[in-house]
Design a protein around this motif. Structure first.
Motif, short mmCIF file in Angstrom:
data_model
loop_
_atom_site.label_atom_id
_atom_site.label_comp_id
_atom_site.label_asym_id
_atom_site.label_seq_id
_atom_site.Cartn_x
_atom_site.Cartn_y
_atom_site.Cartn_z
N UNK B 280 43.81 64.19 63.31
CA UNK B 280 42.66 65.64 63.99
C UNK B 280 42.44 66.91 64.37
N UNK B 281 44.31 66.93 65.16
CA UNK B 281 45.02 67.90 64.74
C UNK B 281 44.52 69.01 64.11
N UNK B 282 44.93 68.65 63.36
CA UNK B 282 45.21 70.15 62.01
C UNK B 282 43.50 70.38 61.04
N UNK B 283 42.27 69.51 62.08
CA UNK B 283 41.38 69.55 62.07
C UNK B 283 41.03 69.09 60.47
N UNK B 284 41.56 68.01 59.86
CA UNK B 284 40.66 67.36 58.45
C UNK B 284 40.24 65.93 59.05
N UNK B 285 38.98 66.23 58.57
CA UNK B 285 37.56 65.06 58.31
C UNK B 285 37.83 63.99 57.20
N UNK B 286 38.00 62.82 57.60
CA UNK B 286 37.23 62.26 56.96
C UNK B 286 36.60 61.24 57.55
N UNK B 287 35.59 60.29 55.96
CA UNK B 287 34.57 60.04 56.20
C UNK B 287 34.83 58.50 56.11
N UNK B 288 35.66 57.98 55.50
CA UNK B 288 36.02 56.93 55.86
C UNK B 288 37.46 55.94 56.04
N UNK B 289 38.15 54.87 55.97
CA UNK B 289 39.15 54.06 55.86
C UNK B 289 39.64 52.98 55.61
N UNK B 290 40.97 53.08 54.74
CA UNK B 290 40.49 51.83 54.34
C UNK B 290 42.60 51.66 54.55
N UNK B 291 42.98 49.90 54.24
CA UNK B 291 44.55 49.80 54.45
C UNK B 291 44.44 48.60 52.92
N UNK B 292 45.74 48.87 52.42
CA UNK B 292 45.89 47.83 51.40
C UNK B 292 47.31 47.36 51.87
N UNK B 293 47.27 45.72 51.23
CA UNK B 293 48.81 45.67 51.49
C UNK B 293 49.49 45.06 49.35
N UNK B 294 50.73 45.64 50.16
CA UNK B 294 50.98 45.11 48.37
C UNK B 294 51.26 43.89 48.09
N UNK B 295 50.59 43.86 46.73
CA UNK B 295 51.11 42.81 46.42
C UNK B 295 51.94 41.93 45.93
N UNK B 296 52.04 41.09 45.18
CA UNK B 296 53.53 40.15 44.94
C UNK B 296 53.57 40.50 44.33
N UNK B 297 53.33 41.04 43.17
CA UNK B 297 53.45 42.22 42.32
C UNK B 297 54.34 42.81 42.53
N UNK B 298 54.09 43.57 42.73
CA UNK B 298 54.42 44.92 43.96
C UNK B 298 56.29 43.94 44.00
N UNK B 299 56.15 43.67 44.89
CA UNK B 299 57.50 43.09 45.62
C UNK B 299 58.29 42.41 44.09
N UNK B 300 58.03 41.95 43.07
CA UNK B 300 58.41 41.34 42.58
C UNK B 300 58.94 41.97 41.66
N UNK B 301 58.42 43.25 41.19
CA UNK B 301 58.60 44.95 40.21
C UNK B 301 59.94 45.54 41.63
N UNK B 302 59.98 45.44 42.52
CA UNK B 302 60.62 46.60 43.23
C UNK B 302 61.79 45.27 43.28
N UNK B 303 61.72 43.92 43.64
CA UNK B 303 62.67 43.14 43.95
C UNK B 303 63.58 43.61 42.47
#
Lengths: 253, 308
Positions: B280-303
């Protein structure tokens, strides 16, 4: 004892024989009938009687034995090789089944098919030549003993083989020549003395001789010795199978 | 609670000298769905093969339902059903006969009513008189499952159960597996479809190069190892992350139209509040937001990558 498992394997194998009726029963009967036509009815009429038995009748036990050996080996080896080939052996190996039960199922079915075939050929023979059976009970007993023994041998071949070519190798290159040279179509007493001695190293001589004795009451080799040699081969086959299951040879890695 | 499968220091070295399993310890709880994940050649199938009696262990012990799989193999194997990875079937046998054969093989008296129920549950009833060679791959897979269930096992191994089957059948199988679990059957499955493990498993084990590198409750695993992303959809694209936001783990995506913030869900502070304030202080505006959880696949690959 897992009797249900023995029954399941036995019936499964017997069902396969009925599905392949042409290959299992009709084909051997036709080929044996041709032997009777050629050696019994055609050539046999011009041959002298052997030990007082007409030649056509004389070859009946040998021909039955020829089929019995080949079919026992073929049925049992194919019976255990095919699930190894397709991979369905996993189910037998993962089941609560002992080696004895596995062998009883496969070998029992193979021997049963061979005995049935032997009896069918015997019945077929009567259509071509007169057949006498002096010791019918012993004839059947010897038929069963031989079928079981060579089915055990076939089971070993089915485990040993790693391709269809090897499956045919022993029956075609070893058993068939031994059977033809084992007195199926002649008495070894007709051979020169040297070849008579050589023939005694052929195990099939003992089988044919004992089986012929059950028909005509006369044998080239002492009946006790014949039974002893057959028993010895049975024990050797059993020993081989015990080793296979203990070592896991070609069954378990 | 005693484990229904108890594997202790299980080692398998093949004649070639290759060690497929290295002192594996693994306990499977009664009634759970356990997913064993691992890349090709990790040792999954070797492990299953030893437990089921198809392969021999070099050393170590396995108890199934408290029974040693070698010394008391009858009792142990009676409890176990196996659906192997390969579609190994007797091509000329009928569905009914092959399933009945399996029941007999496991020492059970014939039970046509049960076989009928299994075939109906697996939508195989109308195929019962068909030879296996007449069935599709998916149908053959069902037959393999029917064979494994025919002797009413308490432990079911599914080795890549849905490999090569279509999405609909896969969903059907998941339902069937859940149904089995409801009846108290313990299920151990190996799969290449991480989605499958994520969908069904209670616990997840990861095996790599013959070693179990992780066993964890799936939910806990995803909570502990799962990283989350906050995605802000910007009104105006950015060419680069502004210097004033350098203290945050940010990256740009979608040609600068998305600002992606990666944060750790197990941290006490996610930093989201501070980030939004700074934006907000940087003056950046956004019109939507979302969150995304890593999948088990991401976890598996990283492991698996981390272990490499």
């Amino acid at each position: 004892m897992n009797l249900y498992a023995i029954r399941a394997i036995y019936l499964f194998e017997m069902a396969r024989a009925w599905r392949t009726l042409m290959q299992s029963i009709i084909s051997p009967v036709i080929s044996t009938s041709l032997y009777f036509v050629v050696f019994g009815a055609a050539i046999g009429q011009h041959m002298n009687a052997i030990g007082g038995v007409a030649y056509g009748s004389f070859i009946v036990p040998g021909l039955i034995m020829l089929t019995l050996l080949m079919q026992s080996i073929s049925n049992a080896s194919f019976g255990i090789y095919f699930p190894r080939f397709t991979g369905t052996i996993y189910e037998v190996l993962s089941a609560p089944v002992s080696p004895l039960e596995i062998v009883a199922g496969y070998v029992g079915a193979a021997a049963t098919k061979s005995v049935i075939l032997g009896l069918i050929i015997l019945a077929t023979a009567t259509a071509f030549v007169p057949v006498q059976i002096e010791h019918p009970v012993l004839m059947v007993a010897f038929l069963i003993l031989t079928a079981v023994t060579f089915s055990l041998f076939g089971f070993i071949i089915g485990i040993w083989a790693d391709g269809f070519e090897k499956l045919q190798l022993v029956p075609l290159l070893i058993v068939t020549p031994l059977t033809f040279l084992g007195g199926s179509f002649y008495s070894i007493e007709m051979l020169p003395p040297f070849w008579q001695t050589v023939s005694l190293f052929n195990p099939v001589v003992y089988l044919v001789s004992a089986f012929r004795w059950s028909f005509f009451g006369q044998a080239e080799v002492d009946i006790g010795l014949s039974l002893g040699m057959t028993g010895l081969f049975l024990v050797l086959c059993l020993g081989g199978i015990v080793w296979i299951f203990r070592s896991g040879y070609r069954l378990k890695v | 609670m005693n484990p229904v499968i108890d594997i202790q220091t299980l080692t398998k070295t093949y004649g070639s000298g290759f060690t497929a399993l290295k002192a594996v310890n693994l306990q499977i709880r009664p009634g759970e769905i356990f997913a064993l994940l691992g890349p090709n050649g990790a040792g999954k199938t070797t492990l299953i093969s030893i437990v089921c009696g198809i392969a021999r262990a070099t050393s170590g012990t396995v108890l199934a339902g408290g029974h040693d799989i070698v010394k008391d193999y009858r009792a142990a194997r009676s409890l176990i059903g196996l659906v192997p990875q390969e579609l190994t079937t007797d091509a000329f046998e009928t569905v009914w006969n092959t399933v009945s054969f399996s029941r007999g093989l496991f020492g059970k008296k014939g039970n046509p009513a049960l076989i009928e129920k299994i075939l109906r549950d697996l939508s195989l009833w109308d195929k019962k008189d068909n030879q296996l060679r007449q069935l599709s791959g998916g149908m053959k897979r069902r037959v393999m499952i029917a064979k494994a269930l025919s002797h009413e096992p308490r432990i079911l191994f599914l080795d890549e159960p849905t490999a090569g089957v279509d999405v609909e059948l896969r969903r059907d199988m998941w339902e069937m597996v859940r149904g089995l679990r409801e009846t108290g059957v313990t299920i151990i499955l190996t799969t290449h479809y991480i989605e499958e493990a994520e969908e069904m498993a209670d616990r997840v084990g990861v095996i790599r190069k013959g070693e179990i590198i992780l066993v964890e409750d799936k939910a806990e695993l995803m909570r502990k190892l799962g990283r989350k992303e906050l995605i802000l959809h910007l009104q105006q694209p950015l060419a680069a992350v502004p210097d004033c936001l350098a203290g945050f783990d940010l990256s740009l995506a979608a040609d600068g139209r998305e600002l992606v913030y990666t944060y750790d869900t197990k941290g006490e502070r996610t930093g989201i509040t501070a980030l939004l304030g700074a934006i907000g202080e940087a003056g950046i505006r956004f019109n939507d937001l979302q969150t995304r959880q890593n999948s088990l696949e991401d976890i598996f690959v990283s492991l698996v990558s981390a272990q490499s």
